[in-house]
Scaffold this motif. Structure first.
Motif, PDB file in Angstrom:
ATOM      1  N   ILE A  54      13.711  38.333  12.339  1.00 10.31           N
ATOM      2  CA  ILE A  54      14.141  38.959  13.597  1.00 10.31           C
ATOM      3  C   ILE A  54      13.357  38.458  14.808  1.00 10.31           C
ATOM      4  O   ILE A  54      13.731  38.751  15.934  1.00 10.31           O
ATOM      5  N   SER A  55      12.259  37.709  14.555  1.00  9.20           N
ATOM      6  CA  SER A  55      11.458  37.247  15.683  1.00  9.20           C
ATOM      7  C   SER A  55      10.684  35.984  15.321  1.00  9.20           C
ATOM      8  O   SER A  55      10.582  35.610  14.149  1.00  9.20           O
ATOM      9  N   SER A  56      10.133  35.369  16.339  1.00  4.76           N
ATOM     10  CA  SER A  56       9.331  34.150  16.176  1.00  4.76           C
ATOM     11  C   SER A  56       7.946  34.488  15.631  1.00  4.76           C
ATOM     12  O   SER A  56       7.579  35.661  15.520  1.00  4.76           O
ATOM     13  N   VAL A  57       7.169  33.458  15.341  1.00  5.96           N
ATOM     14  CA  VAL A  57       5.797  33.658  14.874  1.00  5.96           C
ATOM     15  C   VAL A  57       5.011  34.473  15.901  1.00  5.96           C
ATOM     16  O   VAL A  57       4.334  35.442  15.566  1.00  5.96           O
ATOM     17  N   GLN A  58       5.110  34.103  17.168  1.00  4.69           N
ATOM     18  CA  GLN A  58       4.394  34.845  18.205  1.00  4.69           C
ATOM     19  C   GLN A  58       4.981  36.235  18.381  1.00  4.69           C
ATOM     20  O   GLN A  58       4.258  37.207  18.568  1.00  4.69           O
ATOM     21  N   GLY A  59       6.302  36.355  18.295  1.00  5.25           N
ATOM     22  CA  GLY A  59       6.940  37.662  18.438  1.00  5.25           C
ATOM     23  C   GLY A  59       6.503  38.636  17.353  1.00  5.25           C
ATOM     24  O   GLY A  59       6.233  39.808  17.632  1.00  5.25           O
ATOM     25  N   VAL A  60       6.428  38.155  16.119  1.00  4.18           N
ATOM     26  CA  VAL A  60       5.978  39.004  15.010  1.00  4.18           C
ATOM     27  C   VAL A  60       4.532  39.433  15.238  1.00  4.18           C
ATOM     28  O   VAL A  60       4.177  40.601  15.069  1.00  4.18           O
ATOM     29  N   SER A  61       3.701  38.506  15.639  1.00  6.93           N
ATOM     30  CA  SER A  61       2.307  38.819  15.913  1.00  6.93           C
ATOM     31  C   SER A  61       2.201  39.852  17.043  1.00  6.93           C
ATOM     32  O   SER A  61       1.390  40.781  16.975  1.00  6.93           O
ATOM     33  N   ASN A  62       3.033  39.706  18.064  1.00  9.74           N
ATOM     34  CA  ASN A  62       3.046  40.672  19.173  1.00  9.74           C
ATOM     35  C   ASN A  62       3.446  42.067  18.695  1.00  9.74           C
ATOM     36  O   ASN A  62       2.858  43.070  19.126  1.00  9.74           O
ATOM     37  N   ILE A  63       4.444  42.141  17.815  1.00  6.30           N
ATOM     38  CA  ILE A  63       4.882  43.428  17.268  1.00  6.30           C
ATOM     39  C   ILE A  63       3.733  44.088  16.507  1.00  6.30           C
ATOM     40  O   ILE A  63       3.427  45.274  16.706  1.00  6.30           O
ATOM     41  N   ILE A  64       3.097  43.315  15.641  1.00 11.74           N
ATOM     42  CA  ILE A  64       1.977  43.844  14.853  1.00 11.74           C
ATOM     43  C   ILE A  64       0.850  44.280  15.793  1.00 11.74           C
ATOM     44  O   ILE A  64       0.262  45.354  15.622  1.00 11.74           O
ATOM     45  N   GLY A  65       0.556  43.467  16.790  1.00  9.82           N
ATOM     46  CA  GLY A  65      -0.487  43.802  17.753  1.00  9.82           C
ATOM     47  C   GLY A  65      -0.185  45.075  18.511  1.00  9.82           C
ATOM     48  O   GLY A  65      -1.070  45.915  18.718  1.00  9.82           O
TER      49      GLY A  65
END
Length: 143
Positions: A54-65
């Motif tokens: 559902i998201s890019s590598v950075q997007g996933v990291s942003n969600i987790i963050g």
């Protein structure tokens, strides 16, 4: 200090410590360096790998963050508003159980060096955080 005062101080320090770690790591998740660093952990996790659909590598990291930052805020707020402790405790428990699962889902997590089994030790600290998360939930529920 009485035993109860020491227990209260220990509890406060533990909660603040977990909150600081979550806040600090949560903010770091918004950097490309951390997004790339967690990619193999998240990618191999049956609990979290779907996020890359559902998201890019950075997007996933942003969600987790973002989840980590919200969790930290709830943990700190629970000193003033107990329901925040339930939310923060549950989010914290989920976060640390998920990261502990990386030990079992990430290839080459366990190795033997000089006859001693080793692993990604930075993840093992999360075992203590699971206990602190349960204390927060219990205290917030009044149990």
């Amino acid at each position: 200090m009485k035993k109860t005062n020491l227990q209260n101080l220990g509890y406060i320090i533990s909660v603040i410590g977990v909150a600081i770690i979550l806040l600090w790591i949560g903010v770091f998740k918004f950097t490309p360096t951390e997004a790339k660093a967690i990619e193999p952990l998240v990618q191999n996790s049956f609990l979290m790998n779907w996020l890359y659909e559902i998201s890019s590598v950075q997007g996933v990291s942003n969600i987790i963050g973002a989840v980590e930052i919200v969790t930290a805020a709830c943990l700190l707020l629970h000193f003033f508003w107990k329901p925040a402790g339930i939310i923060g405790g549950v989010l914290s428990l989920g976060t640390f159980l998920a990261t502990l699962s990386f030990l079992f889902t990430t290839p080459d997590s366990f190795k033997v060096v000089d006859g001693v089994p080793i692993t990604q030790f930075f993840i093992l600290k999360d075992l203590m955080a699971v206990g602190i998360s349960l204390l927060i939930i219990g205290k917030s529920l009044g149990k």
